[in-house]
Design a protein around this motif. Sequence first.
Motif, mmCIF file in Angstrom:
data_model
loop_
_atom_site.group_PDB
_atom_site.id
_atom_site.type_symbol
_atom_site.label_atom_id
_atom_site.label_comp_id
_atom_site.label_asym_id
_atom_site.label_seq_id
_atom_site.Cartn_x
_atom_site.Cartn_y
_atom_site.Cartn_z
ATOM 1 N N HIS A 189 1.418 -30.971 -92.660
ATOM 2 C CA HIS A 189 0.918 -32.222 -92.083
ATOM 3 C C HIS A 189 1.871 -32.695 -90.988
ATOM 4 N N THR A 190 1.322 -33.212 -89.910
ATOM 5 C CA THR A 190 2.157 -33.633 -88.779
ATOM 6 C C THR A 190 2.928 -34.911 -89.074
ATOM 7 N N TRP A 191 2.424 -35.757 -89.971
ATOM 8 C CA TRP A 191 3.042 -37.055 -90.213
ATOM 9 C C TRP A 191 4.184 -37.008 -91.232
ATOM 10 N N THR A 192 4.293 -35.920 -91.981
ATOM 11 C CA THR A 192 5.275 -35.889 -93.069
ATOM 12 C C THR A 192 6.712 -35.734 -92.573
ATOM 13 N N LYS A 193 6.929 -34.887 -91.567
ATOM 14 C CA LYS A 193 8.295 -34.624 -91.115
ATOM 15 C C LYS A 193 8.997 -35.878 -90.611
ATOM 16 N N PRO A 194 8.392 -36.681 -89.701
ATOM 17 C CA PRO A 194 9.088 -37.889 -89.262
ATOM 18 C C PRO A 194 9.324 -38.901 -90.376
ATOM 19 N N LEU A 195 8.390 -38.975 -91.326
ATOM 20 C CA LEU A 195 8.584 -39.903 -92.448
ATOM 21 C C LEU A 195 9.709 -39.439 -93.357
ATOM 22 N N LEU A 196 9.726 -38.153 -93.666
ATOM 23 C CA LEU A 196 10.780 -37.623 -94.520
ATOM 24 C C LEU A 196 12.149 -37.784 -93.858
ATOM 25 N N GLU A 197 12.230 -37.481 -92.580
ATOM 26 C CA GLU A 197 13.497 -37.606 -91.869
ATOM 27 C C GLU A 197 13.963 -39.060 -91.819
ATOM 28 N N ALA A 198 13.031 -39.977 -91.611
ATOM 29 C CA ALA A 198 13.387 -41.399 -91.579
ATOM 30 C C ALA A 198 13.898 -41.865 -92.936
ATOM 31 N N GLY A 199 13.268 -41.381 -93.999
ATOM 32 C CA GLY A 199 13.716 -41.759 -95.331
ATOM 33 C C GLY A 199 15.047 -41.149 -95.703
ATOM 34 N N LEU A 200 15.249 -39.879 -95.360
ATOM 35 C CA LEU A 200 16.480 -39.177 -95.741
ATOM 36 C C LEU A 200 17.723 -39.756 -95.068
ATOM 37 N N LYS A 201 17.546 -40.467 -93.951
ATOM 38 C CA LYS A 201 18.693 -41.105 -93.308
ATOM 39 C C LYS A 201 19.336 -42.153 -94.211
ATOM 40 N N ARG A 202 18.572 -42.674 -95.158
ATOM 41 C CA ARG A 202 19.116 -43.667 -96.093
ATOM 42 C C ARG A 202 19.684 -43.023 -97.354
ATOM 43 N N ALA A 203 19.484 -41.728 -97.517
ATOM 44 C CA ALA A 203 20.080 -41.007 -98.649
ATOM 45 C C ALA A 203 21.455 -40.509 -98.209
ATOM 46 N N THR A 204 22.424 -41.399 -98.226
ATOM 47 C CA THR A 204 23.722 -41.113 -97.614
ATOM 48 C C THR A 204 24.591 -40.172 -98.435
ATOM 49 N N ALA A 205 24.314 -40.032 -99.709
ATOM 50 C CA ALA A 205 25.125 -39.147 -100.558
ATOM 51 C C ALA A 205 24.334 -37.889 -100.878
ATOM 52 N N HIS A 206 24.810 -36.765 -100.367
ATOM 53 C CA HIS A 206 24.111 -35.517 -100.637
ATOM 54 C C HIS A 206 25.070 -34.342 -100.509
ATOM 55 N N ALA A 207 24.638 -33.210 -101.026
ATOM 56 C CA ALA A 207 25.473 -32.016 -100.997
ATOM 57 C C ALA A 207 25.525 -31.438 -99.588
ATOM 58 N N GLY A 211 6.640 -45.116 -94.774
ATOM 59 C CA GLY A 211 5.206 -45.095 -94.524
ATOM 60 C C GLY A 211 4.900 -45.354 -93.061
ATOM 61 N N GLN A 212 3.857 -44.737 -92.573
ATOM 62 C CA GLN A 212 3.470 -44.911 -91.180
ATOM 63 C C GLN A 212 2.178 -45.704 -91.104
ATOM 64 N N ARG A 213 2.251 -46.863 -90.442
ATOM 65 C CA ARG A 213 1.051 -47.662 -90.212
ATOM 66 C C ARG A 213 0.398 -47.257 -88.893
ATOM 67 N N LYS A 214 -0.903 -47.281 -88.873
ATOM 68 C CA LYS A 214 -1.646 -46.923 -87.669
ATOM 69 C C LYS A 214 -1.253 -47.842 -86.517
ATOM 70 N N GLY A 215 -0.883 -47.231 -85.402
ATOM 71 C CA GLY A 215 -0.527 -47.988 -84.213
ATOM 72 C C GLY A 215 0.897 -48.485 -84.154
#
Length: 391
Positions: free
Chosen positions: A230-248, A296-300
């Motif tokens: 899906h085209t919309w998943t990558k930008p949403l996942l990347e935006a969310g992961l920026k807040r997951a500051t602790a990771h391996a 989440g991505q809102r239309k527009g």
Amino acid sequence: MPPKKVAAVVNEYRKWSHADVILRNLLSGYPDGSRPNMQLVSLVTDQVPKNDMSRDLAKKYGFKICDTVADALTLGGKRLAVEGVLSIGEHGHYPTNEKGQLLYPRRRFVESICEVFEKTKSSVPVFNDKHLAATWDDAKWMYDRARKLFVPFLAGSSIPVTWRKPNVVLPKGCELVGAVQIGYGPFEGYGFHALEGLQCMAERRKGGETGVTAVTCHTGKAMWEALDAHTWTKPLLEAGLKRATAHAPGDMRALTAKAADAGSFEIEYRDGFRAFVVLPNGWVHENEGSPFIFAGQRKGADKPDVCQFYLQQPDPFAHFAELTKAIDSLVGTGHAPYPVERTLLTTGVLDAAMTSRHEKGKRIETPHLTIAYTPTEWGPAKGEVPKSEKR
């Protein structure tokens, strides 16, 4: 107004169990010094571990330790003697089925509670901690039983009522293109929390909630292949992961492919909306406030709506005070502050996801999850997060 007398039925009562972090608010008040308008008068413990706290607390605060649910709700009499019941079927030692679902006695607790209601020809509000039950059949039975007896019923996670950073509350009736909810931890137990985080946002989309058509659990390489479709998943996942500051350190996809409990839930809603819960275990670590993150991505809209569901820990686990405030409203008003149907739906989605994982990623159609409801405006916690301290 005198406090409402309530009974609690719990798996076990030890330090930092859900019985502790919820009921402590009734016994000693909220972290800010205020108090709910509830008084714990009786308690049933299904199990009593060596580090049990309930017996000493009963002596200190004067509530009754009971052997049966009937005794707890009637205080030994023939009539219902409480104005609310908290069923906290979390923690303790219980079996797991072939799907990996923990078989906590939540249905048994509600069955026993409802037996008293039926016998006394009266009922009071009931709160059920976390998802209703491991299996859909048990969850639906509990929901139907409560409705038949006109029981004001509330259930669910502390995630929807905790602080959000930033404080994102989607406008009711917004047009969502898609959503990704990040979580972590034990697949079933914490996967539920992630689902509740997703659902408290997704339910606000245009048309309200109408239910779920199918659920697929993806693991290994399939976890990422499904997201990449899906085209919309990558930008949403990347935006969310920026807040997951602790990771391996290292490649997230490679690390999650090796983790036994990493995966994603792909959720197809009846109105065509689609969302993912992503559990990148093996890469993400618990960080300050928790890695439960919604995007989440809102239309527009120019950019996604992103927020972290902030969990205050260690002690005093103030997000459970926020959950207790919702329980207090339930008991005080006789009306659930938000629909139990939300948790009925997330329970059904979780059961379908666990079935899908057990059946090696099979898409599970869910005609039984035609669950429609309208969200309320009971929102997240407000104000500053209390400082952590020992209680």
